[in-house]
Scaffold this active site. Structure first.
Site, PDB file in Angstrom:
ATOM      1  N   ASN A  75     -47.385  21.492 -25.334  1.00  0.00           N
ATOM      2  CA  ASN A  75     -47.512  23.074 -24.969  1.00  0.00           C
ATOM      3  C   ASN A  75     -48.401  23.461 -26.002  1.00  0.00           C
ATOM      4  O   ASN A  75     -48.728  23.058 -27.026  1.00  0.00           O
ATOM      5  CB  ASN A  75     -46.075  23.682 -25.050  1.00  0.00           C
ATOM      6  N   SER A  76     -49.003  24.738 -25.440  1.00  0.00           N
ATOM      7  CA  SER A  76     -49.978  25.359 -26.522  1.00  0.00           C
ATOM      8  C   SER A  76     -49.552  26.741 -26.121  1.00  0.00           C
ATOM      9  O   SER A  76     -50.523  27.569 -25.927  1.00  0.00           O
ATOM     10  CB  SER A  76     -51.500  25.173 -26.150  1.00  0.00           C
ATOM     11  N   ASN A 105     -36.124  32.531 -35.900  1.00  0.00           N
ATOM     12  CA  ASN A 105     -37.332  31.510 -36.205  1.00  0.00           C
ATOM     13  C   ASN A 105     -38.593  32.480 -36.630  1.00  0.00           C
ATOM     14  O   ASN A 105     -38.859  33.471 -35.731  1.00  0.00           O
ATOM     15  CB  ASN A 105     -37.801  30.869 -35.028  1.00  0.00           C
ATOM     16  N   CYS A 145     -46.052  25.398 -36.693  1.00  0.00           N
ATOM     17  CA  CYS A 145     -46.666  25.419 -35.497  1.00  0.00           C
ATOM     18  C   CYS A 145     -48.181  24.940 -35.187  1.00  0.00           C
ATOM     19  O   CYS A 145     -48.885  25.504 -36.152  1.00  0.00           O
ATOM     20  CB  CYS A 145     -46.620  26.753 -35.029  1.00  0.00           C
ATOM     21  N   GLY A 259     -37.035  15.319 -29.267  1.00  0.00           N
ATOM     22  CA  GLY A 259     -36.864  14.449 -28.121  1.00  0.00           C
ATOM     23  C   GLY A 259     -35.405  14.082 -27.776  1.00  0.00           C
ATOM     24  O   GLY A 259     -35.060  13.353 -27.152  1.00  0.00           O
TER      25      GLY A 259
HETATM   26  C1  FMN Z   1     -42.683  25.657 -25.089  1.00  0.00           C
HETATM   27  C2  FMN Z   1     -41.998  25.497 -26.418  1.00  0.00           C
HETATM   28  C3  FMN Z   1     -42.125  26.475 -27.411  1.00  0.00           C
HETATM   29  C4  FMN Z   1     -41.923  26.264 -28.768  1.00  0.00           C
HETATM   30  N1  FMN Z   1     -42.003  27.517 -29.287  1.00  0.00           N
HETATM   31  C5  FMN Z   1     -41.589  27.299 -30.760  1.00  0.00           C
HETATM   32  C6  FMN Z   1     -41.345  28.640 -31.720  1.00  0.00           C
HETATM   33  O1  FMN Z   1     -41.575  29.601 -31.199  1.00  0.00           O
HETATM   34  N2  FMN Z   1     -41.195  27.988 -32.963  1.00  0.00           N
HETATM   35  C7  FMN Z   1     -40.791  26.766 -33.509  1.00  0.00           C
HETATM   36  O2  FMN Z   1     -40.562  26.549 -34.826  1.00  0.00           O
HETATM   37  N3  FMN Z   1     -40.886  25.862 -32.686  1.00  0.00           N
HETATM   38  C8  FMN Z   1     -41.241  26.063 -31.305  1.00  0.00           C
HETATM   39  N4  FMN Z   1     -41.198  24.908 -30.600  1.00  0.00           N
HETATM   40  C9  FMN Z   1     -40.979  23.391 -31.299  1.00  0.00           C
HETATM   41  C10 FMN Z   1     -39.448  23.079 -30.949  1.00  0.00           C
HETATM   42  O3  FMN Z   1     -38.519  23.906 -31.586  1.00  0.00           O
HETATM   43  C11 FMN Z   1     -39.352  21.639 -31.126  1.00  0.00           C
HETATM   44  O4  FMN Z   1     -39.392  21.682 -32.568  1.00  0.00           O
HETATM   45  C12 FMN Z   1     -39.977  20.604 -30.640  1.00  0.00           C
HETATM   46  O5  FMN Z   1     -40.334  20.896 -29.151  1.00  0.00           O
HETATM   47  C13 FMN Z   1     -39.530  19.384 -30.727  1.00  0.00           C
HETATM   48  O6  FMN Z   1     -38.301  19.118 -30.015  1.00  0.00           O
HETATM   49  P1  FMN Z   1     -37.984  18.641 -28.153  1.00  0.00           P
HETATM   50  O7  FMN Z   1     -38.770  17.614 -28.339  1.00  0.00           O
HETATM   51  O8  FMN Z   1     -36.513  18.714 -28.470  1.00  0.00           O
HETATM   52  O9  FMN Z   1     -38.442  19.885 -27.723  1.00  0.00           O
HETATM   53  C14 FMN Z   1     -41.622  25.149 -29.126  1.00  0.00           C
HETATM   54  C15 FMN Z   1     -41.479  23.911 -28.401  1.00  0.00           C
HETATM   55  C16 FMN Z   1     -41.604  24.037 -26.796  1.00  0.00           C
HETATM   56  C17 FMN Z   1     -41.794  22.914 -26.004  1.00  0.00           C
END
Ligand code: FMN
Length: 320
Positions: A75-76, A105, A145, A259
């Protein structure tokens, strides 16, 4: 084996805050909660980490900004969010109605943006009466981020900056203060130590891993910005290793994520030394995953006669 007939104690202490259970929902994958209220019982969550709040509203990056990759998602989004004022006026009243702990956050493009946001939220929630449920129980500083040009990860890779921002925010709040770490660093233990020195109550790791995918037919990157943040099962071994390294370095709790899709994934993190976990990308395909994971952790503890979460890390055995 005798099965424990009492419920295991799954509460977790994060500084002044007691989480009723270790399963939270990760920032950016659960909005500010409202979007999910029809899909699962939010009140049963161990914690809700909101989408990032920045000082000004952000539209985010140009599309395409999401692409599926093997066992993962790049994602970006670029921290698209309605900004501090809308958060204060429109999101806080809803968050107050939730009985689960809420951590906001926070993201900034400069050090002063982090402090301005926390100061404004503290001021607003100061209006709630003693005895009333506070809409906000703590903060998660997003110093990690990878999807923005200014701030975000740039802060989280410098131990001195991490310590300084954490200390400045610490002066503004007695609520739980979590610092979210990036895996895109040489030594995550050093960054965790810096957050601890700045008086954070906990660190959470990991944020996404820098990733890129290219369509070889069109020769174009699949994300408009080129690189993005990889999440989902593809990054779990990286997250587990980061938690293990961080938990050996600091005394404060480490919150593990990256994950997690099921109870076994969460247990990997708990065995590596995490005190709590967060579920992120998995929510997109299964919104009930956090509560299923909670039930699975409790069942695993009951089967092994484990009374508290704190007993789990000591069960990790290395081959002799
Ligand atoms: C679509 C999306 C948006 C995210 N937005 C944020 C954010 O606003 N702030 C943040 O600290 N992490 C953000 N993250 C990171 C997630 O909180 C998490 O650290 C990361 O996705 C790893 O966990 P996961 O593999 O369970 O998704 C985002 C991740 C995704 C996929």
């Amino acid at each position: 084996m005798e099965i424990l007939n009492r419920e295991p104690d799954v509460s977790v202490q994060i500084g002044p805050l007691v989480l009723p259970n270790p399963v939270g929902v990760a920032s950016g994958t659960f909005g500010y909660g409202q979007e999910y209220q029809e899909l699962l019982d939010i009140h049963r969550l161990g914690a809700l980490y909101t989408k990032a709040v920045s000082l000004e509203p952000k539209a985010g990056n140009k599309p395409p900004r999401l692409v599926e990759t093997p066992s993962g998602l790049i994602n970006s989004i670029g921290l698209a969010n309605p900004g501090l004022q809308v958060f204060l006026d429109e999101k806080i009243p809803y968050l107050q109605s939730l009985s689960c702990p809420v951590l906001v956050n926070v993201v900034g493009e400069s050090e002063s943006e982090y402090t301005t946001i926390v100061e404004a939220i503290e001021k607003r929630i100061g209006d709630y009466q003693e005895g009333e449920k506070s809409p906000v129980d703590g903060y998660e500083l997003n110093l990690s981020c990878p999807n923005v040009d200014k701030g975000g990860m740039a802060f989280g890779t410098e131990p001195d900056l991490v310590e300084r921002i954490t200390r400045k925010v610490r002066r503004l709040t007695r609520r739980a203060l979590v610092v979210k770490l990036s895996p895109n660093v040489t030594d995550i233990a050093q960054i965790a130590l810096a957050a601890e020195a700045g008086k954070a109550d906990a660190v959470s790791c990991i944020n996404t891993v820098v990733g890129m995918a290219i369509d070889v037919k069109t020769c174009k990157p699949l994300i408009a910005r080129g690189i993005g943040g990889l999440s989902g099962p593809a990054i779990r071994p990286i997250g587990v290793a980061c938690v293990w390294k961080a938990a050996r370095a600091v005394r404060i709790p480490v919150i593990g994520l990256g994950g997690i899709t099921c109870a076994d994934d969460a247990l990997e993190y708990l065995l590596a030394g995490a005190s709590a976990i967060q579920v992120g990308t998995a929510i997109f395909s299964n919104p009930r995953a956090p509560l299923e994971i909670l039930d699975g952790i409790k069942a695993w503890m009951r089967e092994r006669n484990i009374g508290t979460l704190g007993e789990i890390p000591a069960l990790l055995r290395f081959p002799s």
